[in-house]
Design a protein around this motif. Sequence first.
Motif, PDB file in Angstrom:
ATOM      1  N   THR A  66     -27.767-103.155 -22.507  1.00 53.71           N
ATOM      2  CA  THR A  66     -28.190-101.917 -23.143  1.00 53.71           C
ATOM      3  C   THR A  66     -27.463-100.761 -22.486  1.00 53.71           C
ATOM      4  O   THR A  66     -27.546-100.581 -21.274  1.00 53.71           O
ATOM      5  CB  THR A  66     -29.713-101.715 -23.009  1.00 53.71           C
ATOM      6  OG1 THR A  66     -30.396-102.779 -23.673  1.00 53.71           O
ATOM      7  CG2 THR A  66     -30.143-100.389 -23.622  1.00 53.71           C
ATOM      8  N   SER A  81     -25.998 -96.465 -22.957  1.00 50.57           N
ATOM      9  CA  SER A  81     -26.241 -95.173 -23.603  1.00 50.57           C
ATOM     10  C   SER A  81     -25.018 -94.290 -23.456  1.00 50.57           C
ATOM     11  O   SER A  81     -24.264 -94.407 -22.484  1.00 50.57           O
ATOM     12  CB  SER A  81     -27.454 -94.462 -22.979  1.00 50.57           C
ATOM     13  OG  SER A  81     -28.654 -95.152 -23.245  1.00 50.57           O
ATOM     14  N   GLN A 134     -28.186 -88.036 -27.568  1.00 47.21           N
ATOM     15  CA  GLN A 134     -28.119 -89.230 -26.726  1.00 47.21           C
ATOM     16  C   GLN A 134     -28.296 -90.458 -27.611  1.00 47.21           C
ATOM     17  O   GLN A 134     -29.224 -90.534 -28.410  1.00 47.21           O
ATOM     18  CB  GLN A 134     -29.187 -89.209 -25.641  1.00 47.21           C
ATOM     19  CG  GLN A 134     -29.134 -90.428 -24.715  1.00 47.21           C
ATOM     20  CD  GLN A 134     -30.105 -90.331 -23.562  1.00 47.21           C
ATOM     21  OE1 GLN A 134     -30.365 -89.236 -23.059  1.00 47.21           O
ATOM     22  NE2 GLN A 134     -30.655 -91.449 -23.141  1.00 47.21           N
ATOM     23  N   THR A 153     -28.427 -94.729 -27.727  1.00 49.50           N
ATOM     24  CA  THR A 153     -28.638 -95.971 -26.978  1.00 49.50           C
ATOM     25  C   THR A 153     -28.374 -97.157 -27.903  1.00 49.50           C
ATOM     26  O   THR A 153     -28.804 -97.160 -29.055  1.00 49.50           O
ATOM     27  CB  THR A 153     -30.067 -96.033 -26.424  1.00 49.50           C
ATOM     28  OG1 THR A 153     -30.282 -94.924 -25.547  1.00 49.50           O
ATOM     29  CG2 THR A 153     -30.291 -97.319 -25.648  1.00 49.50           C
ATOM     30  N   ARG A 164     -35.404 -94.285 -30.191  1.00 50.47           N
ATOM     31  CA  ARG A 164     -34.172 -94.829 -29.599  1.00 50.47           C
ATOM     32  C   ARG A 164     -34.339 -96.229 -29.026  1.00 50.47           C
ATOM     33  O   ARG A 164     -33.352 -96.881 -28.708  1.00 50.47           O
ATOM     34  CB  ARG A 164     -33.657 -93.899 -28.493  1.00 50.47           C
ATOM     35  CG  ARG A 164     -33.064 -92.596 -28.986  1.00 50.47           C
ATOM     36  CD  ARG A 164     -32.155 -91.971 -27.940  1.00 50.47           C
ATOM     37  NE  ARG A 164     -32.848 -91.684 -26.688  1.00 50.47           N
ATOM     38  CZ  ARG A 164     -33.330 -90.489 -26.360  1.00 50.47           C
ATOM     39  NH1 ARG A 164     -33.222 -89.487 -27.202  1.00 50.47           N
ATOM     40  NH2 ARG A 164     -33.924 -90.297 -25.206  1.00 50.47           N
ATOM     41  N   THR A 165     -35.570 -96.699 -28.864  1.00 53.85           N
ATOM     42  CA  THR A 165     -35.757 -97.989 -28.208  1.00 53.85           C
ATOM     43  C   THR A 165     -35.258 -99.132 -29.083  1.00 53.85           C
ATOM     44  O   THR A 165     -35.376 -99.106 -30.310  1.00 53.85           O
ATOM     45  CB  THR A 165     -37.238 -98.219 -27.855  1.00 53.85           C
ATOM     46  OG1 THR A 165     -38.048 -97.965 -29.010  1.00 53.85           O
ATOM     47  CG2 THR A 165     -37.673 -97.298 -26.739  1.00 53.85           C
TER      48      THR A 165
END
Length: 318
Positions: free
Chosen positions: A48, A50, A113, A115, A171-172
């Motif tokens: 993961t 970003s 941002q 991710t 965003r998760t």
Amino acid sequence: MRLSLFLLSLLSLLAACTPDPGSGPRIDFVGTSRFVSNNRLVTAPGDTLSTRIFADNRDSANGPLLQRLVITVKYEPQSSPFIYPSPYDPDNAPKDSVVYLDSLLTVRKLAYQFTFGTRTTSGREIWRFEVTDADGNKASRRFELTTRKTDSLTVPYHEYIARLQAPTTQRTLSFLDLDAGLLFPNTAVRTNPIIQQRIDVLYFPSFGNAPILVTPSDPLFTTNPILGIRAWPTRNLTVLKQTPLLATGFAGAINPQAITTAFANPQNTTITRTGALALNQVYAFQTTGGQTGLLLVEKLPTSDRPTVDLRVRVTKQP
């Protein structure tokens, strides 16, 4: 004289076609150790990462508003695993691309941002970020990520670890493409039919915040407000089965025949959502694309990390 006049005309034409370096939009990455801002080797497949971008118009006082942000990725070779031909020519290998975000804007400045989950097979992914202003002027930045997975060529199935995050924010990474092992955030899924067609399961916090897995055919996909999904025209008919297998049974499924045999076991129960996940549970699945696999619940959420780790084995595309 004629040559001089021709050169002057050519220079005038080039000047008219060349954008003023002091006008139009600009976009840049925020360069810190926390965010990706340049080419990188991915050491953990399915990691993961970003990145953060900043965009504005060079003429911040009088320039046109920013109108659009588009984020795309191109996978070389394709993101879903396949049986490599012999000899293998990477230049002629199949490729695919995804529009992660296509958002309309009405702002002078933008800080965003982003991710995302990296690929779980060997290859490159080329990320491109493009901003457009109201006059149609564009600016873009890009970076490339390279993943090296030594067993991509030799193992007859695809294995990866998917770290699904509880859907607490937009965003998760809660949505999983089981074939490719790609994780998607809600921002990419909720209005994008192309990505929706890639989603096979979702990590969802059920009653008491217990983690469960949900397939697209379950009503939770369209009725629960936590997802914020506006449209889902075509939902994958993922077949999910509860199995009596233990972790040792998962470990022993080391070829495509063993995986498909485990899926076909008549003791399995077909479900559209799991109960509360338990450590070392094994589920079998078959995707809409026809790939068959097993997933093992390897880690459960803790107070400091609200994620579920699934170890997945799935057959490769021919």
